[in-house]
Each structure stands twice: as structure tokens, then as C-alpha cells.
Design an enzyme around this catalytic site. Structure first.
Site, PDB file in Angstrom:
ATOM      1  NE  ARG A  23      17.655   6.159   8.176  1.00 57.52           N
ATOM      2  CZ  ARG A  23      16.898   6.390   7.346  1.00 57.52           C
ATOM      3  NH1 ARG A  23      17.109   5.644   6.164  1.00 57.52           N
ATOM      4  NH2 ARG A  23      16.055   7.438   7.312  1.00 57.52           N
ATOM      5  NE  ARG A  81      16.474   0.643   2.786  1.00 59.43           N
ATOM      6  CZ  ARG A  81      16.103   1.261   2.129  1.00 59.43           C
ATOM      7  NH1 ARG A  81      15.383   1.176   0.877  1.00 59.43           N
ATOM      8  NH2 ARG A  81      16.368   2.794   2.432  1.00 59.43           N
ATOM      9  NE  ARG A 132      10.818  -4.365   7.992  1.00 55.43           N
ATOM     10  CZ  ARG A 132      10.688  -3.451   7.174  1.00 55.43           C
ATOM     11  NH1 ARG A 132      11.918  -2.507   7.350  1.00 55.43           N
ATOM     12  NH2 ARG A 132      10.027  -3.178   6.309  1.00 55.43           N
ATOM     13  CG  ASP A 137      11.055   6.485  10.417  1.00 46.46           C
ATOM     14  OD1 ASP A 137      12.121   6.316   9.666  1.00 46.46           O
ATOM     15  OD2 ASP A 137      10.144   7.308  10.030  1.00 46.46           O
ATOM     16  CE1 TYR A 179       9.805  12.568   5.032  1.00 52.39           C
ATOM     17  CE2 TYR A 179      10.701  13.162   7.084  1.00 52.39           C
ATOM     18  CZ  TYR A 179      11.044  12.677   6.010  1.00 52.39           C
ATOM     19  OH  TYR A 179      12.195  12.223   5.363  1.00 52.39           O
TER      20      TYR A 179
HETATM   21  O1  1CP Z   1      20.092   2.470  12.162  1.00 50.06           O
HETATM   22  C1  1CP Z   1      19.482   3.323  12.233  1.00 50.06           C
HETATM   23  O2  1CP Z   1      20.017   4.402  12.118  1.00 50.06           O
HETATM   24  C2  1CP Z   1      18.177   3.115  13.213  1.00 50.06           C
HETATM   25  C3  1CP Z   1      16.933   3.271  12.480  1.00 50.06           C
HETATM   26  C4  1CP Z   1      16.313   4.790  11.909  1.00 50.06           C
HETATM   27  C5  1CP Z   1      16.470   6.151  11.969  1.00 50.06           C
HETATM   28  C6  1CP Z   1      17.449   6.690  12.912  1.00 50.06           C
HETATM   29  C7  1CP Z   1      15.366   4.606  10.738  1.00 50.06           C
HETATM   30  C8  1CP Z   1      14.766   3.451  10.189  1.00 50.06           C
HETATM   31  N1  1CP Z   1      14.695   5.837  10.582  1.00 50.06           N
HETATM   32  C9  1CP Z   1      15.580   6.760  11.183  1.00 50.06           C
HETATM   33  C10 1CP Z   1      15.532   8.260  11.337  1.00 50.06           C
HETATM   34  C11 1CP Z   1      14.907   8.893  10.221  1.00 50.06           C
HETATM   35  N2  1CP Z   1      13.641   8.538   9.286  1.00 50.06           N
HETATM   36  C12 1CP Z   1      15.275  10.121   9.630  1.00 50.06           C
HETATM   37  C13 1CP Z   1      16.464  10.809  10.335  1.00 50.06           C
HETATM   38  C14 1CP Z   1      17.663  10.472   9.931  1.00 50.06           C
HETATM   39  C15 1CP Z   1      18.224  10.769   8.481  1.00 50.06           C
HETATM   40  O3  1CP Z   1      18.223  11.821   8.113  1.00 50.06           O
HETATM   41  O4  1CP Z   1      18.546   9.734   7.786  1.00 50.06           O
HETATM   42  C16 1CP Z   1      14.386  10.666   8.713  1.00 50.06           C
HETATM   43  C17 1CP Z   1      14.650  11.744   7.671  1.00 50.06           C
HETATM   44  C18 1CP Z   1      13.666   9.378   8.262  1.00 50.06           C
HETATM   45  C19 1CP Z   1      12.390   9.408   7.300  1.00 50.06           C
HETATM   46  C20 1CP Z   1      12.505   8.155   6.517  1.00 50.06           C
HETATM   47  N3  1CP Z   1      12.271   6.869   7.138  1.00 50.06           N
HETATM   48  C21 1CP Z   1      13.008   8.158   5.243  1.00 50.06           C
HETATM   49  C22 1CP Z   1      13.749   9.215   4.366  1.00 50.06           C
HETATM   50  C23 1CP Z   1      12.897   9.711   3.475  1.00 50.06           C
HETATM   51  C24 1CP Z   1      13.068  10.766   2.674  1.00 50.06           C
HETATM   52  O5  1CP Z   1      12.499  11.800   3.011  1.00 50.06           O
HETATM   53  O6  1CP Z   1      13.987  10.947   1.467  1.00 50.06           O
HETATM   54  C25 1CP Z   1      12.936   6.818   5.004  1.00 50.06           C
HETATM   55  C26 1CP Z   1      13.440   6.093   3.711  1.00 50.06           C
HETATM   56  C27 1CP Z   1      12.418   6.015   6.047  1.00 50.06           C
HETATM   57  C28 1CP Z   1      12.226   4.621   6.251  1.00 50.06           C
HETATM   58  C29 1CP Z   1      13.106   3.918   6.965  1.00 50.06           C
HETATM   59  N4  1CP Z   1      13.547   4.107   8.420  1.00 50.06           N
HETATM   60  C30 1CP Z   1      14.422   3.311   8.864  1.00 50.06           C
HETATM   61  C31 1CP Z   1      14.457   2.332   7.676  1.00 50.06           C
HETATM   62  C32 1CP Z   1      15.675   1.257   8.211  1.00 50.06           C
HETATM   63  C33 1CP Z   1      13.850   2.760   6.772  1.00 50.06           C
HETATM   64  C34 1CP Z   1      13.957   2.119   5.332  1.00 50.06           C
HETATM   65  C35 1CP Z   1      12.555   1.305   5.224  1.00 50.06           C
HETATM   66  C36 1CP Z   1      12.796  -0.341   5.302  1.00 50.06           C
HETATM   67  O7  1CP Z   1      13.664  -0.835   5.554  1.00 50.06           O
HETATM   68  O8  1CP Z   1      11.789  -0.686   4.830  1.00 50.06           O
END
Ligand code: 1CP
Length: 353
Positions: free
Chosen positions: A36, A40, A49, A85, A160
Site C-alpha cells: 500500500r 491515501r 483521485r 485492487d 468478499y
Molecule cells: O500501493 C499498493 O499497495 C497498490 C494498490 C493496492 C493493492 C495491492 C490497492 C489499492 N489494493 C490492493 C490490494 C488489496 N485490496 C488487498 C490485499 C492487500 C492487503 O491486505 O491490504 C485487499 C484485502 C484489498 C481489499 C480492499 N480494497 C480494502 C480492504 C477492505 C477490508 O476488507 O478491510 C480496501 C479499503 C480497498 C480499497 C483500496 N484499494 C486500494 C486503495 C488505495 C484503496 C482505498 C480506496 C481509495 O483510495 O479510494
């Protein structure tokens, strides 16, 4: 042979410190990136964004490339992680879902019955032309810096889909796994195809490394993991076995599962911050590189104890045949980005001595 310095713009990312560490080859200094790292915590991310929904941003190659590059430019990390994602491939095959700000992925109709499988067709490269295009743009711009492609592992994707959104207890998922094992197998078989195909698209377009995220698998005990999950993660990772890209496998809360996760086929196992890196190396047995594992909350602590922990992790990483420095889970949104830059500099300085 030693890795070419990252400053040589013509160097091959396949010779980078990250790829070499993943292959358990000697490196001049420990490579570092952060899960990540895009997102943000960066004001420049919040700016680009503005007014663009998360899933829309993932389908615009220009925006994906810009967001992926931001942490590379700012922090000097040793790898880029593709901005996307884990639910993007599901959306691409037609699953009705959205990423809701402040919540995460939300699925319109949860998957709980055989008929629901019809809504999850197999993924082909034609479903995701924007991924191929974005990876190509990035590989050209990154030069010697490797790009990490990724996918969600079958269990985490299934959670999910079955729960309908983020879940603390995964109760519907576990009920389905045990209540209708044949349906669970069919669902995870489909998801393994989708994960594997999504990894393959990225690797064929030029990603140098792939990571399979099984973020929530730490919710399972070992016997359930072996029976219901491991074979499907293995299938997903096997989809890129013939390509020359090292594979990383990561989950949260996986102290009890590490040895089994090591048998899924990855070269590198990502270690959650709750496990000492030296213990992880012991549990995995010889032959694995490790990735991790600074507690992301420690980035909020004063520099002195934070630096001391970074040093401990770099030292502990020497007990493995390869170490990629990372966090034990993703960067928290309110992290001060300057602290991340300082950690990168510190890892490089202490590991090259
Ligand atoms: O910088 C990076 O790491 C690249 C971007 C990235 C990655 C690798 C995003 C962007 N998502 C992911 C993978 C992801 N998505 C995972 C595996 C990694 C981890 O364990 O953190 C998971 C579980 C998700 C699911 C997801 N997507 C969540 C978690 C929700 C929960 O179940 O608690 C969330 C909040 C998202 C949205 C998301 N994905 C990525 C971002 C930057 C965001 C936030 C939304 C936004 O900025 O509007």
C-alpha cells in the site's frame, strides 16, 4: 555477478536487487518497498483521485501509471506495485461490485448457491486490456526498477464474494466451506483460474515479480487451510510457473500457517508483523526468501525506537537466503510519508555496510 546499480537507466529490472533477493542471489543492499505504498498516505495521490471513483481509476492506464509511479519518485523504493485492487478482475468478468470509500469492496449479490457461480466466468486477457496497457506504460517508464504485479488469492476473494463485503469473522465463508464443500471447491477453482490469469496478464506485459495476497487467510486453522485453500493458491501461483518471474505469497496473521503457505509454490513468503522474522525463517525451512515485516503502526513512533526495529529486521533478514524489507501489512492512511522515505534510506544505509 552483482546487481547493476539502480541508477543505470539501461539496467534490466531482472537484475535488480528485489528480483535477485527473491531468487536468493547476493545483493549489494536489502531491497525495500511497502505494501500500500501508493494511496491515501500521499497528498499527490489524493489530488489525482479527486472526483474519480476507485474502480474507475483502476481502469484508466494513464492514472494507474501515475499513481504507481508516485511512491517510487517520492520514496526511492526498490520496486513499484501495480496500482489496482484484488477485486478488479472480478469486476472485469462482470461481477456486480463496487469499492465503497471508507468500507472497501462491496458485492451487490453475495455468492452462496450453485447458481451464483454462473455470474463468475473465467478471466481471459480480453477482459482486461487496460491492465496490459498500464503495465506496458509502467515498464517503459520504470526502466531498471521492477514492477510487482499482484492478485488476490482464492480464499480472500471468496470471502468478499460470500460475505458480500469486508468481514471480521468470515462466518458465511466458513459456513459454506464446511456446509457445501463441493460448491466451495467449485468457487475456489474458478477464483484460482481468475487469480492465475490476472497474474499472467501482468507478467506477460512485463511485470518482473508477482505477489499473491491472501490477506484474510489467517482466520483459518491449519487443517482447514490445507484442505480447503492451499490447493487453490497453488493453482493460482502455478499459472505463472513457466514465466521467469519470482512469486511472493503473503497473508496477515499467518504465524500458524507459514510452513504450509511455503508449500504453495512461491519463492518468497511475506511475513506478518506479529511473527519474529527469525521464527518465520525457521518455520518455513530452508530455501525461501522472506519479505517483511515492520509493524505499520511503528511508523508513528519516535525515530529512535523505529530505527532500532528497522535494524533488528534487517539483521534478522540475514538468517534467510534472501530478504525483501517491507511492512508486516499495508501503510496506514494517516502515516507521515516522510517517515517512509527515511525508512527506505535507513534500510539502504545499514544493509550496504
Ligand atoms: O500501493 C499498493 O499497495 C497498490 C494498490 C493496492 C493493492 C495491492 C490497492 C489499492 N489494493 C490492493 C490490494 C488489496 N485490496 C488487498 C490485499 C492487500 C492487503 O491486505 O491490504 C485487499 C484485502 C484489498 C481489499 C480492499 N480494497 C480494502 C480492504 C477492505 C477490508 O476488507 O478491510 C480496501 C479499503 C480497498 C480499497 C483500496 N484499494 C486500494 C486503495 C488505495 C484503496 C482505498 C480506496 C481509495 O483510495 O479510494
Amino acid at each position: 555477478m552483482t546487481a547493476a546499480p539502480a541508477t543505470d537507466p539501461t539496467a534490466d529490472p531482472a537484475d535488480s536487487a528485489l528480483v535477485r533477493a527473491a531468487r536468493r542471489l547476493p545483493v549489494e543492499r536489502t531491497p525495500v518497498w511497502f505494501m500500500r505504498q501508493a494511496g491515501r498516505s500521499l497528498p499527490e495521490y489524493r489530488e489525482v483521485r479527486q472526483g474519480v471513483a476507485m474502480l474507475d481509476s483502476c481502469m484508466r492506464p494513464d492514472l494507474v501509471a501515475e499513481i504507481t509511479m508516485q511512491p517510487v519518485r517520492r520514496h526511492g523504493v526498490d520496486a513499484a506495485i501495480f496500482f489496482s485492487d484484488i477485486v478488479v478482475p472480478l469486476k472485469a468478468v462482470g461481477v456486480d461490485l463496487d469499492i465503497v470509500p471508507g468500507v472497501g469492496p462491496v458485492v451487490a449479490e453475495p455468492v452462496r448457491r450453485w447458481a451464483d457461480l454462473d455470474r463468475i466466468p473465467e478471466l481471459t486477457p480480453e477482459h482486461v486490456p487496460y491492465i496490459t496497457e498500464a503495465v506496458r506504460l509502467l515498464v517503459a517508464e520504470l526502466g531498471p526498477t521492477p514492477l510487482i504485479g499482484f492478485a488476490g488469492a482464492p480464499f480472500t476473494l471468496a470471502s468478499y464474494l460470500v460475505e458480500g463485503g469486508p468481514s471480521k469473522n468470515h462466518e458465511h465463508t466458513k459456513a459454506l466451506m464446511h456446509g457445501d464443500p463441493a460448491l466451495w471447491e467449485a468457487l475456489c477453482g474458478r477464483l484460482a483460474q481468475i487469480s492465475g490469469a490476472f497474474l499472467r496478464v501482468q507478467a506477460l506485459a512485463g511485470a518482473s515479480v508477482v505477489q499473491l495476497f491472501d490477506s484474510w487467510v489467517g482466520a483459518l486453522q491449519r487443517s482447514d487451510y490445507s484442505r480447503f485453500v492451499l490447493p487453490h493458491s497453488r493453482t493460482a501461483l502455478a499459472a505463472v510457473a513457466d514465466l521467469d518471474v519470482p512469486r511472493i505469497h503473503f497473508g496477515v496473521g499467518t504465524g500458524e500457517l507459514l510452513a504450509l503457505m511455503g508449500s504453495a509454490g512461491a519463492d518468497v513468503v511475506g511475513v506478518d508483523y506479529r511473527v519474529e522474522l527469525t521464527d518465520a525463517v525457521e518455520r518455513l525451512g530452508p530455501g525461501f526468501a522472506v519479505q517483511g515485516n515492520l509493524d505499520p503502526a511503528l511508523l508513528f513512533a519516535p525515530w529512535e525506537p523505529l530505527a532500532a526495529r528497522v535494524e533488528e529486521i534487517v539483521r534478522a533478514g540475514r538468517s534467510a537466503p534472501g530478504h525483501i524489507f517491507n511492512l508486516g501489512h499495508g501503510v496506514l492512511p494517516s502515516t507521515d510519508p516522510d517517515v517512509l522515505t527515511r525508512v527506505v534510506e535507513h534500510v539502504h544505509a545499514i544493509s550496504s555496510q
